[in-house]
Design a protein around this motif. Sequence first.
Motif, short mmCIF file in Angstrom:
data_model
loop_
_atom_site.label_atom_id
_atom_site.label_comp_id
_atom_site.label_asym_id
_atom_site.label_seq_id
_atom_site.Cartn_x
_atom_site.Cartn_y
_atom_site.Cartn_z
N GLU A 187 1.24 -1.53 0.10
CA GLU A 187 0.00 0.35 0.04
C GLU A 187 0.96 1.50 -0.01
O GLU A 187 0.50 2.39 -0.36
CB GLU A 187 -1.18 -0.59 1.02
CG GLU A 187 -1.69 -0.87 1.01
CD GLU A 187 -2.58 -1.40 2.75
OE1 GLU A 187 -2.46 -0.69 2.69
OE2 GLU A 187 -3.59 -2.19 2.47
N THR A 188 1.92 1.03 0.67
CA THR A 188 2.98 2.47 0.26
C THR A 188 4.84 2.10 -0.20
O THR A 188 5.25 2.25 0.54
CB THR A 188 3.46 2.17 1.77
OG1 THR A 188 3.68 1.06 2.45
CG2 THR A 188 2.27 3.55 2.81
N PRO A 189 4.42 1.92 -1.27
CA PRO A 189 5.13 1.44 -2.09
C PRO A 189 6.55 2.35 -1.71
O PRO A 189 6.70 3.52 -2.01
CB PRO A 189 4.93 1.38 -3.46
CG PRO A 189 4.13 2.14 -3.74
CD PRO A 189 2.89 2.10 -2.63
N ARG A 190 8.44 1.70 -1.81
CA ARG A 190 8.85 2.20 -1.48
C ARG A 190 9.76 2.07 -2.75
O ARG A 190 9.46 1.70 -4.31
CB ARG A 190 9.58 1.75 -0.49
CG ARG A 190 10.97 0.41 -1.09
CD ARG A 190 11.55 0.12 0.09
NE ARG A 190 11.05 -0.65 0.93
CZ ARG A 190 11.47 -0.67 2.41
NH1 ARG A 190 12.87 -0.33 2.38
NH2 ARG A 190 9.92 -1.00 3.72
N ALA A 191 10.74 3.83 -3.52
CA ALA A 191 11.13 3.96 -4.45
C ALA A 191 12.70 3.01 -4.63
O ALA A 191 12.89 3.07 -5.55
CB ALA A 191 11.29 5.63 -4.87
N SER A 192 13.07 2.71 -3.36
CA SER A 192 14.60 2.36 -2.97
C SER A 192 14.80 1.34 -1.55
O SER A 192 13.95 1.90 -0.74
CB SER A 192 15.23 3.31 -3.52
OG SER A 192 15.31 4.21 -2.65
N TRP A 193 16.03 1.01 -1.37
CA TRP A 193 16.33 0.28 -0.09
C TRP A 193 17.37 1.72 0.22
O TRP A 193 18.13 2.08 -0.24
CB TRP A 193 16.86 -1.14 -0.81
CG TRP A 193 16.45 -1.83 -1.28
CD1 TRP A 193 15.91 -2.82 -1.94
CD2 TRP A 193 14.75 -2.16 -0.30
NE1 TRP A 193 15.20 -3.30 -2.49
CE2 TRP A 193 14.58 -2.98 -1.05
CE3 TRP A 193 14.37 -2.43 1.49
CZ2 TRP A 193 13.12 -4.15 -0.41
CZ3 TRP A 193 13.89 -3.14 1.63
CH2 TRP A 193 12.80 -4.22 0.72
N THR A 194 17.56 1.63 1.28
CA THR A 194 18.32 2.89 2.47
C THR A 194 19.43 1.71 2.98
O THR A 194 19.23 0.77 3.83
CB THR A 194 17.74 3.50 3.15
OG1 THR A 194 16.26 4.16 3.06
CG2 THR A 194 18.82 4.59 4.24
#
Length: 760
Positions: free
Chosen positions: A447-454
């Motif tokens: 539901e809250t997709p992330r754009a990248s990994w930290t």
Amino acid sequence: MRNVEDMRRGLWLGLVGVLTLGAASPALADDPPKPAGGKPPAGAPAAPKAPPSGEPKPAAPPPKVPGKPPAPKPSGGKPTAPKSAPKPAAPAKPDKKPGKPRADRPLPRLPGSKPGEPDESVRQILTADYSTVPRAASVAPEVERMREVDRLLFPPGELRSAGRTDGAGPSLSVTGLPTASPAAAPTPAAPAPLASDLAWLSQLDLPDVPVRFTPALLRYLEYYKEDPKGRALIASFVRKSGRYRDGILKVLRQEHLPEALLWLALVESGFDPSAYSHAGAAGLWQFVPETARIYGLTVNRRVDERLDPERATVAAARHLGDLHKRFGSWELAFAAYNMGFGGLLTSIRKYNTNDFWELERLEAALPYETALYVPKILAVAVAAKNCALFGCDGVTLDKPEPFDAVAVGPGVSFESIADASGASLAELAQLNPAFAGTRTPALEASETPRASWTVRVPAGSGARTQQRLEAGELPGAALAGETVRWGETLERIAERHGTSRAALEKLNDLASGEPARPGTALLVPKNTVAAKTAPGPKPVVVVPDEDFGPADARRMLYQVVHGDTVGDVARVCGVSAEEVRRWNHLDVHAALQEGMRLQLFLPRDHVPANAVLADPADFEIVKVGSDPFFAHFEGKKGRRRLEVTVGAGDTWRSIAARYGLTLGQLERINHRSRGSRLLAGESVVVYAPSGAAPLGPVAAATPAAAAPPATENDLALALDEPATAEATEPALTAPGTSDDPPAGPVPPLDPAPPRPTTGG
């Protein structure tokens, strides 16, 4: 049965003969004693025996006994004088040199020993269970030392009396003020008079959570204050808190929570972000996977954010805030964090009280660990707030580990990130304990997709690493993410992207043969073209031999993948589990097996978006047990199904030899024992070579050469039956039947000659 009785009779008579011969011959009683360890060496002289007169006499040779060689005569024919201390006989040389043990053959185990270790890779294939093996429990030294303190301060039977607050001991209650809204805090209760030896309690600087000085809490405080080991333990707690103190306090202030919650992390993990418990909890705050996912942490085989101190701290703060909002007191919030929300709620309702200290003293109201958990946190919070009194004011805090954070897309190898940042792989792994595998995972749809990994890199290298990432100098740009749908396999995904299953397994750190469950995010190659396959015959799908489904529904096919259950398939496709079982003749208790195809009757306007369903028009649908069913499956083996009529004198063995089958195959085809009597005129089903004709009765005198071994082996393999079944399985022939017992892989048709009996 006759052969078995004859064998028993022969063995009994032979044993009686040996016993009779031994009793009648006195020479057997004069046999020389055998050396320890077995029979005398072959070829060695018999040990002499001194007569009563003291003159040596040669030992009389014993008579020949079946199964025992006679003792050899002494060399030279003269008697040998006995020695006072005869040397032990040399060990016997074996008749045949033992072969060298083969490296690939396990050594034999001693009787009574435990079974050897199983082959886990084979067990994975057998059970189709490729789940990751839980990591070994890792307990921080601080946590173990706190448990030792519990055992020291609270021997068996001491906890209940130590926790009572019915007037037997001091019951001073002080309420701290939360940092967020001090005006909303309740008014502190008036302290009770203290004994002279406890006057130091009134001088304490208390933490920002309510504190009730129960006897259990006082035991902890006195140990930390008076005992040298306790003072050293508090000093180590305070020192180790320095690594994460600033980060945790920052999050607690943002969430408007008491700063004393810092010490809950100490009691849980000893401030060790890589700690694992026997119950499967992990990380600084010891989350179990289910609770971690509820609060937004990703937990799968590629990344476990419970091990990320920053993200886990945010999740823990939110969880503790929710528990306090529900129960209204920090003591109950701490207890719920330890024993679970549902367990505490059940105890509150059962004992009809919402006072933690009342529950703590009641029998069976709280787990033993939870009863000590709350005073343990409060004791450390009080001691750390009064370092001068508890001897930890001169402690130098551990320094936080500095790092830079960079945003990294999916599929970038950690080796390339290490090269870009100038760090080693070991340093990168220490900074990023949440990641597993060799590259950053694919991004999961949520539901809250992330754009990248930290990803954390050493301090000072973040800008350089980020610049190289934005310039596209790091590998991984040719990879994309894809989420596995229901009914989708790695083979189908690989075919769609023009690659192989093995390549996808390597790219996603999957074990060989490991399936990917629906919802799994995979890395796949970009800009690939699916390989074109030549058109071929339609695949065959077998369905039950009856018609189902309403007239206005459409039939669709779903291919089972590893881990599917009937309930999952029904839920995804919008039907009931009972309908799926009825449409496909499924057992309610049995597991679905990968590769099965289920027929589903769905409303025409219902199309599941996250499932892969096939149109029956693309397949050849055959009903189980029908003529097309046997024509397809037996035709692939070069055979066809025939019904032959039994003639006079026919036996199971003669029919099997005529059509190149084994008795086990005939039993399997006809669901009848080879020991049952065949009657002339009845029908028997055989799977015969395609060119064979259903001829008339088979004569019992047909020569054995009519059944070539090659055909039998081929059929055994085709029916998934060992080719040597006839040699390893005894025939179950009923008494009085005309069938003969088997005599090898290709059984003869002529009766076997009778065996000679033993012993009359």
